[in-house]
Design a protein around this motif. Structure first.
Motif, PDB file in Angstrom:
ATOM      1  N   ILE A   2       0.812  -1.227   0.000  1.00  0.00           N
ATOM      2  CA  ILE A   2       0.000   0.000   0.000  1.00  0.00           C
ATOM      3  C   ILE A   2       0.842   1.272   0.000  1.00  0.00           C
ATOM      4  N   LYS A   3       2.146   1.117  -0.012  1.00  0.00           N
ATOM      5  CA  LYS A   3       3.039   2.276  -0.030  1.00  0.00           C
ATOM      6  C   LYS A   3       2.671   3.184  -1.210  1.00  0.00           C
ATOM      7  N   GLY A   4       2.534   4.462  -0.938  1.00  0.00           N
ATOM      8  CA  GLY A   4       2.226   5.426  -1.983  1.00  0.00           C
ATOM      9  C   GLY A   4       0.751   5.591  -2.296  1.00  0.00           C
ATOM     10  N   CYS A   5      -0.118   4.894  -1.586  1.00  0.00           N
ATOM     11  CA  CYS A   5      -1.558   5.034  -1.826  1.00  0.00           C
ATOM     12  C   CYS A   5      -2.062   6.357  -1.257  1.00  0.00           C
ATOM     13  N   ASP A   6      -2.952   6.995  -2.005  1.00  0.00           N
ATOM     14  CA  ASP A   6      -3.582   8.228  -1.534  1.00  0.00           C
ATOM     15  C   ASP A   6      -4.616   7.940  -0.464  1.00  0.00           C
ATOM     16  N   ASN A   7      -5.363   6.868  -0.669  1.00  0.00           N
ATOM     17  CA  ASN A   7      -6.394   6.466   0.281  1.00  0.00           C
ATOM     18  C   ASN A   7      -6.416   4.952   0.382  1.00  0.00           C
ATOM     19  N   HIS A  26      -9.337 -15.537  19.510  1.00  0.00           N
ATOM     20  CA  HIS A  26      -9.283 -15.222  18.079  1.00  0.00           C
ATOM     21  C   HIS A  26      -9.644 -13.751  17.844  1.00  0.00           C
ATOM     22  N   VAL A  27     -10.698 -13.275  18.488  1.00  0.00           N
ATOM     23  CA  VAL A  27     -11.115 -11.879  18.346  1.00  0.00           C
ATOM     24  C   VAL A  27      -9.993 -10.949  18.806  1.00  0.00           C
ATOM     25  N   ARG A  28      -9.359 -11.274  19.916  1.00  0.00           N
ATOM     26  CA  ARG A  28      -8.260 -10.453  20.426  1.00  0.00           C
ATOM     27  C   ARG A  28      -7.102 -10.422  19.431  1.00  0.00           C
ATOM     28  N   SER A  29      -6.749 -11.570  18.874  1.00  0.00           N
ATOM     29  CA  SER A  29      -5.643 -11.637  17.926  1.00  0.00           C
ATOM     30  C   SER A  29      -5.947 -10.851  16.646  1.00  0.00           C
ATOM     31  N   VAL A  30      -7.188 -10.940  16.165  1.00  0.00           N
ATOM     32  CA  VAL A  30      -7.596 -10.176  14.983  1.00  0.00           C
ATOM     33  C   VAL A  30      -7.488  -8.683  15.272  1.00  0.00           C
ATOM     34  N   ALA A  31      -7.971  -8.256  16.429  1.00  0.00           N
ATOM     35  CA  ALA A  31      -7.915  -6.844  16.803  1.00  0.00           C
ATOM     36  C   ALA A  31      -6.471  -6.365  16.948  1.00  0.00           C
ATOM     37  N   GLU A  32      -5.619  -7.167  17.559  1.00  0.00           N
ATOM     38  CA  GLU A  32      -4.213  -6.789  17.701  1.00  0.00           C
ATOM     39  C   GLU A  32      -3.536  -6.688  16.336  1.00  0.00           C
ATOM     40  N   ASN A  33      -3.831  -7.644  15.468  1.00  0.00           N
ATOM     41  CA  ASN A  33      -3.260  -7.655  14.127  1.00  0.00           C
ATOM     42  C   ASN A  33      -3.667  -6.399  13.364  1.00  0.00           C
ATOM     43  N   THR A  34      -4.941  -6.093  13.354  1.00  0.00           N
ATOM     44  CA  THR A  34      -5.441  -4.923  12.644  1.00  0.00           C
ATOM     45  C   THR A  34      -4.944  -3.638  13.293  1.00  0.00           C
ATOM     46  N   GLY A  35      -4.906  -3.619  14.613  1.00  0.00           N
ATOM     47  CA  GLY A  35      -4.414  -2.439  15.325  1.00  0.00           C
ATOM     48  C   GLY A  35      -2.966  -2.114  14.972  1.00  0.00           C
ATOM     49  N   LEU A  36      -2.143  -3.142  14.845  1.00  0.00           N
ATOM     50  CA  LEU A  36      -0.743  -2.902  14.481  1.00  0.00           C
ATOM     51  C   LEU A  36      -0.650  -2.321  13.077  1.00  0.00           C
ATOM     52  N   LEU A  37      -1.427  -2.853  12.141  1.00  0.00           N
ATOM     53  CA  LEU A  37      -1.423  -2.303  10.785  1.00  0.00           C
ATOM     54  C   LEU A  37      -1.869  -0.845  10.799  1.00  0.00           C
ATOM     55  N   LYS A  38      -2.940  -0.542  11.509  1.00  0.00           N
ATOM     56  CA  LYS A  38      -3.432   0.838  11.575  1.00  0.00           C
ATOM     57  C   LYS A  38      -2.387   1.759  12.203  1.00  0.00           C
ATOM     58  N   HIS A  39      -1.680   1.264  13.205  1.00  0.00           N
ATOM     59  CA  HIS A  39      -0.617   2.064  13.829  1.00  0.00           C
ATOM     60  C   HIS A  39       0.502   2.350  12.829  1.00  0.00           C
ATOM     61  N   LYS A  40       0.891   1.338  12.054  1.00  0.00           N
ATOM     62  CA  LYS A  40       1.949   1.546  11.057  1.00  0.00           C
ATOM     63  C   LYS A  40       1.499   2.524   9.974  1.00  0.00           C
ATOM     64  N   MET A  41       0.221   2.469   9.573  1.00  0.00           N
ATOM     65  CA  MET A  41      -0.282   3.433   8.591  1.00  0.00           C
ATOM     66  C   MET A  41      -0.261   4.840   9.186  1.00  0.00           C
ATOM     67  N   TYR A  42      -0.663   4.953  10.447  1.00  0.00           N
ATOM     68  CA  TYR A  42      -0.659   6.244  11.138  1.00  0.00           C
ATOM     69  C   TYR A  42       0.756   6.825  11.193  1.00  0.00           C
ATOM     70  N   LYS A  43       1.723   5.988  11.492  1.00  0.00           N
ATOM     71  CA  LYS A  43       3.113   6.460  11.641  1.00  0.00           C
ATOM     72  C   LYS A  43       3.667   7.057  10.347  1.00  0.00           C
ATOM     73  N   VAL A  44       3.230   6.550   9.199  1.00  0.00           N
ATOM     74  CA  VAL A  44       3.728   7.084   7.926  1.00  0.00           C
ATOM     75  C   VAL A  44       2.690   7.983   7.245  1.00  0.00           C
ATOM     76  N   LYS A  45       1.653   8.364   8.002  1.00  0.00           N
ATOM     77  CA  LYS A  45       0.632   9.302   7.554  1.00  0.00           C
ATOM     78  C   LYS A  45      -0.161   8.829   6.328  1.00  0.00           C
ATOM     79  N   LEU A  46      -0.438   7.541   6.270  1.00  0.00           N
ATOM     80  CA  LEU A  46      -1.328   7.014   5.236  1.00  0.00           C
ATOM     81  C   LEU A  46      -2.766   7.167   5.712  1.00  0.00           C
ATOM     82  N   LYS A  47      -3.611   7.750   4.877  1.00  0.00           N
ATOM     83  CA  LYS A  47      -5.021   7.936   5.225  1.00  0.00           C
ATOM     84  C   LYS A  47      -5.775   6.629   4.987  1.00  0.00           C
ATOM     85  N   TYR A  48      -6.593   6.242   5.951  1.00  0.00           N
ATOM     86  CA  TYR A  48      -7.401   5.050   5.754  1.00  0.00           C
ATOM     87  C   TYR A  48      -8.806   5.274   6.290  1.00  0.00           C
TER      88      TYR A  48
END
Length: 191
Positions: A78-83, A98-120
Protein backbone atom coordinates in the motif's frame (compact mmCIF):
# COMPACT_ATOMS: atom_id res chain seq x y z
CA UNK A 1 -6.93 10.00 -6.41
CA UNK A 2 -3.96 8.44 -8.11
CA UNK A 3 -3.66 5.18 -6.17
CA UNK A 4 -6.00 3.46 -3.73
CA UNK A 5 -6.11 0.15 -1.91
CA UNK A 6 -8.92 -2.02 -0.62
CA UNK A 7 -7.84 -4.38 2.16
CA UNK A 8 -9.61 -7.52 3.33
CA UNK A 9 -7.32 -7.99 6.30
CA UNK A 10 -7.25 -11.23 8.24
CA UNK A 11 -4.88 -13.50 10.11
CA UNK A 12 -5.12 -16.39 7.67
CA UNK A 13 -5.81 -15.01 4.22
CA UNK A 14 -5.34 -11.27 3.74
CA UNK A 15 -5.99 -9.80 0.29
CA UNK A 16 -5.30 -6.33 -1.09
CA UNK A 17 -6.71 -4.77 -4.26
CA UNK A 18 -4.74 -1.79 -5.62
CA UNK A 19 -6.02 0.56 -8.34
CA UNK A 20 -3.77 3.15 -9.97
CA UNK A 21 -4.84 6.05 -12.13
CA UNK A 22 -3.49 5.84 -15.68
CA UNK A 23 -2.84 8.39 -18.40
CA UNK A 24 -5.95 7.28 -20.27
CA UNK A 25 -8.17 7.98 -17.20
CA UNK A 26 -9.75 4.55 -17.32
CA UNK A 27 -12.45 3.78 -14.83
CA UNK A 28 -12.36 1.27 -12.03
CA UNK A 29 -12.67 -2.37 -13.04
CA UNK A 30 -10.96 -5.62 -12.13
CA UNK A 31 -8.59 -5.49 -15.09
CA UNK A 32 -7.26 -2.10 -13.97
CA UNK A 33 -6.36 -3.44 -10.51
CA UNK A 34 -3.58 -5.54 -9.06
CA UNK A 35 -4.62 -7.98 -6.34
CA UNK A 36 -2.22 -9.43 -3.78
CA UNK A 37 -2.84 -12.23 -1.34
CA UNK A 38 -0.96 -14.65 0.89
CA UNK A 39 -1.28 -18.39 0.42
CA UNK A 40 -0.05 -21.60 1.94
CA UNK A 41 3.07 -22.73 0.11
CA UNK A 42 1.45 -26.10 -0.60
CA UNK A 43 -1.17 -24.42 -2.78
CA UNK A 44 -0.52 -23.81 -6.46
CA UNK A 45 -0.23 -20.26 -7.80
CA UNK A 46 -0.91 -21.41 -11.36
CA UNK A 47 -4.19 -19.51 -11.68
CA UNK A 48 -3.23 -17.78 -14.94
CA UNK A 49 -4.56 -14.32 -14.11
CA UNK A 50 -1.80 -11.76 -14.60
CA UNK A 51 -3.07 -9.13 -12.19
CA UNK A 52 -3.40 -11.54 -9.24
CA UNK A 53 -0.22 -12.01 -7.23
CA UNK A 54 0.03 -14.77 -4.63
CA UNK A 55 2.90 -14.86 -2.19
CA UNK A 56 3.79 -17.53 0.38
CA UNK A 57 2.40 -16.97 3.85
CA UNK A 58 5.34 -16.01 6.12
CA UNK A 59 6.56 -18.36 8.82
CA UNK A 60 6.26 -17.06 12.37
CA UNK A 61 7.09 -18.19 15.90
CA UNK A 62 4.79 -15.98 17.98
CA UNK A 63 1.55 -14.07 17.46
CA UNK A 64 3.49 -10.81 17.73
CA UNK A 65 5.87 -11.90 14.96
CA UNK A 66 2.93 -13.02 12.84
CA UNK A 67 1.21 -9.63 13.20
CA UNK A 68 4.45 -7.81 12.43
CA UNK A 69 5.10 -9.84 9.26
CA UNK A 70 1.52 -9.51 8.01
CA UNK A 71 1.50 -5.75 8.57
CA UNK A 72 4.94 -5.35 6.94
CA UNK A 73 3.72 -7.28 3.88
CA UNK A 74 0.64 -5.06 3.69
CA UNK A 75 2.64 -1.86 4.15
CA UNK A 76 4.94 -2.82 1.27
CA UNK A 77 1.93 -3.11 -1.05
CA UNK A 78 0.00 0.00 0.00
CA UNK A 79 3.04 2.28 -0.03
CA UNK A 80 2.23 5.43 -1.98
CA UNK A 81 -1.56 5.03 -1.83
CA UNK A 82 -3.58 8.23 -1.53
CA UNK A 83 -6.39 6.47 0.28
CA UNK A 84 -6.76 3.05 1.86
CA UNK A 85 -10.05 1.34 2.61
CA UNK A 86 -9.96 -1.51 5.09
CA UNK A 87 -12.78 -3.84 6.04
CA UNK A 88 -13.90 -3.27 9.60
CA UNK A 89 -14.28 -5.96 12.22
CA UNK A 90 -16.78 -8.76 11.74
CA UNK A 91 -18.41 -9.14 15.13
CA UNK A 92 -19.82 -12.59 14.34
CA UNK A 93 -16.34 -14.07 14.80
CA UNK A 94 -16.25 -16.60 17.62
CA UNK A 95 -13.68 -17.21 20.32
CA UNK A 96 -12.24 -14.53 22.61
CA UNK A 97 -8.60 -15.32 21.83
CA UNK A 98 -9.28 -15.22 18.08
CA UNK A 99 -11.12 -11.88 18.35
CA UNK A 100 -8.26 -10.45 20.43
CA UNK A 101 -5.64 -11.64 17.93
CA UNK A 102 -7.60 -10.18 14.98
CA UNK A 103 -7.92 -6.84 16.80
CA UNK A 104 -4.21 -6.79 17.70
CA UNK A 105 -3.26 -7.66 14.13
CA UNK A 106 -5.44 -4.92 12.64
CA UNK A 107 -4.41 -2.44 15.32
CA UNK A 108 -0.74 -2.90 14.48
CA UNK A 109 -1.42 -2.30 10.79
CA UNK A 110 -3.43 0.84 11.58
CA UNK A 111 -0.62 2.06 13.83
CA UNK A 112 1.95 1.55 11.06
CA UNK A 113 -0.28 3.43 8.59
CA UNK A 114 -0.66 6.24 11.14
CA UNK A 115 3.11 6.46 11.64
CA UNK A 116 3.73 7.08 7.93
CA UNK A 117 0.63 9.30 7.55
CA UNK A 118 -1.33 7.01 5.24
CA UNK A 119 -5.02 7.94 5.23
CA UNK A 120 -7.40 5.05 5.75
CA UNK A 121 -11.12 4.52 6.12
CA UNK A 122 -12.55 1.54 7.99
CA UNK A 123 -15.66 0.16 6.27
CA UNK A 124 -18.11 -2.21 8.01
CA UNK A 125 -18.49 -5.58 6.24
CA UNK A 126 -22.26 -5.02 5.90
CA UNK A 127 -21.65 -1.79 3.96
CA UNK A 128 -19.43 -3.59 1.44
CA UNK A 129 -21.91 -6.46 1.11
CA UNK A 130 -24.81 -4.07 0.53
CA UNK A 131 -22.76 -2.08 -1.97
CA UNK A 132 -21.82 -5.19 -3.94
CA UNK A 133 -25.09 -7.11 -3.82
CA UNK A 134 -27.84 -4.89 -2.41
CA UNK A 135 -27.96 -7.06 0.75
CA UNK A 136 -26.03 -6.16 3.90
CA UNK A 137 -26.01 -9.78 5.02
CA UNK A 138 -24.92 -11.30 1.67
CA UNK A 139 -23.11 -14.63 1.85
CA UNK A 140 -19.93 -15.57 -0.02
CA UNK A 141 -21.85 -17.06 -2.94
CA UNK A 142 -23.83 -13.86 -3.51
CA UNK A 143 -20.65 -11.75 -3.32
CA UNK A 144 -18.95 -14.06 -5.84
CA UNK A 145 -21.94 -13.86 -8.18
CA UNK A 146 -21.83 -10.04 -8.01
CA UNK A 147 -18.10 -10.14 -8.72
CA UNK A 148 -18.55 -12.40 -11.75
CA UNK A 149 -21.38 -10.22 -13.08
CA UNK A 150 -18.93 -7.29 -13.38
CA UNK A 151 -16.05 -9.09 -15.01
CA UNK A 152 -14.74 -9.40 -18.48
CA UNK A 153 -11.93 -11.56 -17.09
CA UNK A 154 -11.66 -13.89 -15.19
CA UNK A 155 -15.19 -15.24 -14.93
CA UNK A 156 -14.00 -18.54 -13.46
CA UNK A 157 -11.75 -17.50 -10.57
CA UNK A 158 -12.98 -20.26 -8.24
CA UNK A 159 -12.25 -22.93 -10.88
CA UNK A 160 -8.77 -21.54 -11.48
CA UNK A 161 -7.86 -21.68 -7.80
CA UNK A 162 -9.66 -24.85 -6.75
CA UNK A 163 -10.81 -26.81 -9.78
CA UNK A 164 -12.05 -29.79 -7.74
CA UNK A 165 -13.92 -27.81 -5.10
CA UNK A 166 -17.52 -26.72 -5.44
CA UNK A 167 -17.35 -24.66 -2.22
CA UNK A 168 -16.13 -21.06 -2.24
CA UNK A 169 -13.17 -20.42 0.04
CA UNK A 170 -10.07 -18.29 0.42
CA UNK A 171 -8.24 -16.79 -1.31
CA UNK A 172 -11.08 -16.32 -3.82
CA UNK A 173 -13.55 -14.89 -1.28
CA UNK A 174 -10.84 -12.57 0.07
CA UNK A 175 -9.93 -11.38 -3.44
CA UNK A 176 -13.61 -10.66 -4.11
CA UNK A 177 -13.96 -8.72 -0.84
CA UNK A 178 -10.79 -6.67 -1.42
CA UNK A 179 -12.01 -5.79 -4.92
CA UNK A 180 -15.37 -4.51 -3.68
CA UNK A 181 -13.73 -2.63 -0.78
CA UNK A 182 -11.43 -0.83 -3.26
CA UNK A 183 -14.28 -0.17 -5.70
CA UNK A 184 -16.47 1.21 -2.91
CA UNK A 185 -13.65 3.56 -1.94
CA UNK A 186 -12.93 4.59 -5.52
CA UNK A 187 -16.58 5.29 -6.28
CA UNK A 188 -17.17 7.21 -3.07
CA UNK A 189 -14.00 9.29 -3.13
CA UNK A 190 -12.90 9.53 -6.78
CA UNK A 191 -14.63 12.82 -7.42
Amino acid sequence: MNKIAGIDYSLTSPAICVWKKTDDDRLFDFDSCDVYYLENTSRSTAHGVLNIHGEPYPEWNSEEERHDKLSDWTMSIIKGCDNIFIEGYAFATSGKSHVRSVAENTGLLKHKMYKVKLKYTSVPPSVIKKYATGKGNANKELMYAAFNAELVTPPDLQLRFKPKSKKLSNPVTDIVDSYFIAKWGWEGFAS
